[in-house]
Motif scaffolding. Structure first.
Motif, PDB file in Angstrom:
ATOM      1  N   UNK A  94       9.461 -11.966   0.179  1.00 33.76           N
ATOM      2  CA  UNK A  94       9.435 -11.312  -1.136  1.00 33.76           C
ATOM      3  C   UNK A  94       8.005 -11.109  -1.608  1.00 33.76           C
ATOM      4  N   UNK A  95       7.173 -12.137  -1.405  1.00 30.54           N
ATOM      5  CA  UNK A  95       5.774 -12.031  -1.807  1.00 30.54           C
ATOM      6  C   UNK A  95       5.060 -10.954  -0.990  1.00 30.54           C
ATOM      7  N   UNK A  96       5.318 -10.926   0.328  1.00 28.43           N
ATOM      8  CA  UNK A  96       4.700  -9.909   1.177  1.00 28.43           C
ATOM      9  C   UNK A  96       5.155  -8.513   0.765  1.00 28.43           C
ATOM     10  N   UNK A  97       6.440  -8.388   0.411  1.00 26.88           N
ATOM     11  CA  UNK A  97       6.942  -7.097  -0.043  1.00 26.88           C
ATOM     12  C   UNK A  97       6.271  -6.655  -1.335  1.00 26.88           C
ATOM     13  N   UNK A  98       6.011  -7.613  -2.228  1.00 22.11           N
ATOM     14  CA  UNK A  98       5.331  -7.275  -3.484  1.00 22.11           C
ATOM     15  C   UNK A  98       3.902  -6.812  -3.221  1.00 22.11           C
ATOM     16  N   UNK A  99       3.244  -7.427  -2.236  1.00 21.98           N
ATOM     17  CA  UNK A  99       1.877  -7.022  -1.889  1.00 21.98           C
ATOM     18  C   UNK A  99       1.885  -5.615  -1.306  1.00 21.98           C
ATOM     19  N   UNK A 100       2.791  -5.395  -0.344  1.00 22.15           N
ATOM     20  CA  UNK A 100       2.851  -4.075   0.288  1.00 22.15           C
ATOM     21  C   UNK A 100       3.213  -2.985  -0.714  1.00 22.15           C
ATOM     22  N   UNK A 101       3.985  -3.340  -1.726  1.00 20.31           N
ATOM     23  CA  UNK A 101       4.411  -2.346  -2.708  1.00 20.31           C
ATOM     24  C   UNK A 101       3.243  -1.808  -3.536  1.00 20.31           C
ATOM     25  N   UNK A 102       2.124  -2.549  -3.562  1.00 25.29           N
ATOM     26  CA  UNK A 102       0.954  -2.059  -4.305  1.00 25.29           C
ATOM     27  C   UNK A 102       0.358  -0.823  -3.635  1.00 25.29           C
ATOM     28  N   UNK A 103       0.616  -0.700  -2.333  1.00 21.66           N
ATOM     29  CA  UNK A 103       0.077   0.426  -1.583  1.00 21.66           C
ATOM     30  C   UNK A 103       1.216   1.077  -0.809  1.00 21.66           C
ATOM     31  N   UNK A 104       1.629   2.297  -1.173  1.00 20.49           N
ATOM     32  CA  UNK A 104       2.773   2.917  -0.496  1.00 20.49           C
ATOM     33  C   UNK A 104       2.551   3.120   0.996  1.00 20.49           C
ATOM     34  N   UNK A 105       1.302   3.159   1.425  1.00 20.82           N
ATOM     35  CA  UNK A 105       1.023   3.380   2.843  1.00 20.82           C
ATOM     36  C   UNK A 105       1.188   2.108   3.686  1.00 20.82           C
ATOM     37  N   UNK A 106       1.291   0.968   3.039  1.00 24.38           N
ATOM     38  CA  UNK A 106       1.416  -0.279   3.803  1.00 24.38           C
ATOM     39  C   UNK A 106       2.795  -0.916   3.641  1.00 24.38           C
ATOM     40  N   UNK A 107       3.761  -0.179   3.134  1.00 25.58           N
ATOM     41  CA  UNK A 107       5.092  -0.742   2.936  1.00 25.58           C
ATOM     42  C   UNK A 107       5.686  -1.197   4.276  1.00 25.58           C
ATOM     43  N   UNK A 108       6.104  -2.445   4.336  1.00 21.01           N
ATOM     44  CA  UNK A 108       6.658  -3.002   5.564  1.00 21.01           C
ATOM     45  C   UNK A 108       5.615  -3.492   6.548  1.00 21.01           C
ATOM     46  N   UNK A 109       4.337  -3.286   6.235  1.00 18.53           N
ATOM     47  CA  UNK A 109       3.264  -3.651   7.163  1.00 18.53           C
ATOM     48  C   UNK A 109       3.252  -5.149   7.452  1.00 18.53           C
ATOM     49  N   UNK A 110       3.362  -5.978   6.430  1.00 13.85           N
ATOM     50  CA  UNK A 110       3.263  -7.428   6.623  1.00 13.85           C
ATOM     51  C   UNK A 110       4.392  -7.956   7.495  1.00 13.85           C
ATOM     52  N   UNK A 111       5.606  -7.460   7.284  1.00 13.91           N
ATOM     53  CA  UNK A 111       6.731  -7.914   8.105  1.00 13.91           C
ATOM     54  C   UNK A 111       6.551  -7.483   9.555  1.00 13.91           C
ATOM     55  N   UNK A 112       6.058  -6.266   9.763  1.00 18.63           N
ATOM     56  CA  UNK A 112       5.843  -5.799  11.131  1.00 18.63           C
ATOM     57  C   UNK A 112       4.763  -6.620  11.832  1.00 18.63           C
ATOM     58  N   UNK A 113       3.700  -6.937  11.104  1.00 20.80           N
ATOM     59  CA  UNK A 113       2.636  -7.763  11.680  1.00 20.80           C
ATOM     60  C   UNK A 113       3.171  -9.148  12.018  1.00 20.80           C
ATOM     61  N   UNK A 114       3.992  -9.704  11.144  1.00 23.36           N
ATOM     62  CA  UNK A 114       4.573 -11.023  11.402  1.00 23.36           C
ATOM     63  C   UNK A 114       5.448 -10.987  12.649  1.00 23.36           C
ATOM     64  N   UNK A 115       6.304  -9.970  12.752  1.00 20.79           N
ATOM     65  CA  UNK A 115       7.200  -9.872  13.907  1.00 20.79           C
ATOM     66  C   UNK A 115       6.411  -9.714  15.208  1.00 20.79           C
ATOM     67  N   UNK A 116       5.400  -8.847  15.189  1.00 16.80           N
ATOM     68  CA  UNK A 116       4.608  -8.623  16.396  1.00 16.80           C
ATOM     69  C   UNK A 116       3.781  -9.857  16.751  1.00 16.80           C
ATOM     70  N   UNK A 117       3.278 -10.566  15.745  1.00 14.28           N
ATOM     71  CA  UNK A 117       2.512 -11.794  15.996  1.00 14.28           C
ATOM     72  C   UNK A 117       3.374 -12.829  16.703  1.00 14.28           C
TER      73      UNK A 117
END
Length: 316
Positions: free
Chosen positions: A127-150
């Motif tokens: 939820x926190x990562x989603x709130x961060x990504x929501x500040x920038x429409x170009x990074x929506x879902x970025x944190x979850x994808x980075x976590x999954x790939x990591x």
């Protein structure tokens, strides 16, 4: 074994008394006939055999209880001892088995509660990562994808469950410091100025300060602070190089770089996965840890192979 020897000794001692008395009586006779000598020898042998049998029968259940207690001490709850005797030792074994079953039940409940707590932590982080990504429409879902790939890269490197969990936490929160960066900078459609870039480069330090003191995130903190460090030492904020960069940060960095290249950004179009993969390979030894880059390459190849197989199945 000490108990067995003690019981055997006591029984031999008690059985030796009548044998000694019999020997003394026989010694008063002038001559001992063969029958008397044979009877005495048979009595001694029978006494030793019965003493050993009884001592072993008495101590075997005790040894079983001791072995079961050691299993429980090693965390193998639920172990039961097969004691069938109907005496005080049998009662002890019954009590021991009941205790072992209760401990197994408590242990299973504890594991369930811990798993539920970890899921709650993870949901909160998402939820926190989603709130961060929501500040920038170009990074929506970025944190979850980075976590999954990591996590995939970490698994390819042979990391274990706790380490993979830290990679997931670090990937989800690697950009948490962007909370402290103004939206005009985050949303700017174009290259940032030097001043704006200096502000943006503060986000790893801000993120590390946000999570500092959160005990269960301590192992993921390097992935937040150091995910913009470079293998050649040209990164930020601490200009670490090579093995100085924590492994969790090297892995999150590689996943972050790949996802940034394959995502829509204000200043670039997304690259095809094959092109991004080639660029990752070219960064090995400069920006990215060569070992991590190789693991990422294998993950991407497996994804491509799996995707192609899925398409063939769908057409079939």
């Amino acid at each position: 074994m000490r108990l067995f020897r003690a019981i055997l000794g006591l029984m031999l001692l008690s059985s030796a008394v009548p044998v000694a008395v019999l020997g003394a009586l026989l010694a008063t006779r002038a001559e001992l006939d063969g029958l008397a000598i044979g009877a005495g020898a048979f009595s001694v042998a029978l006494s030793v055999a019965l003493s050993a049998w009884f001592a072993r029968r008495l101590t075997r259940p005790v040894r079983a209880c001791v072995a079961g207690a050691l299993e429980i001490a090693r965390g193998r709850f639920g172990r039961e001892v097969p004691v069938q005797v109907r005496n005080e030792i049998g009662d002890l074994a019954y009590t021991f088995n009941h205790m072992s079953r209760e401990l197994a039940s408590y242990d299973a409940e504890n594991h369930r509660l811990i798993a539920a707590l970890e899921r709650g932590y993870l949901d909160t982080l998402r939820s926190l990562a989603g709130a961060i990504d929501a500040k920038d429409p170009y990074t929506r879902g970025h944190s979850q994808r980075v976590a999954d790939l990591s996590v995939e890269i970490g698994r390819e490197l042979g990391l274990d469950g706790p380490q993979l969990r830290l990679l997931e936490y670090g990937g989800l929160l690697h950009d948490v410091g962007k909370i402290g960066v103004g939206e005009p900078i985050l949303r700017k459609a174009g290259q940032l100025t030097e001043e704006e870039m200096a502000v943006m480069r503060e986000h790893p330090v801000i993120g590390a300060e946000i999570v500092r003191g959160v005990e269960f995130l301590a192992g993921a903190l390097p992935g937040i602070r150091s995910h913009h460090e470079r293998w050649d030492g040209g990164g930020y904020p601490d200009q670490l190089a090579g093995e100085q960069i924590p492994l969790v940060a090297r892995i999150v960095s590689a996943a972050d770089v790949y996802d940034a290249m394959t995502s829509e950004r204000p200043y670039q179009r997304p690259l095809p996965p094959a092109t991004a993969s080639e660029k990752v390979a070219s960064m090995a030894g400069r920006q990215i840890d060569p070992r991590v880059a190789a693991a990422l390459e294998r993950v991407l190849q497996r994804r491509e192979t799996g995707g192609a197989a899925g398409e063939r199945e769908a057409r079939a």
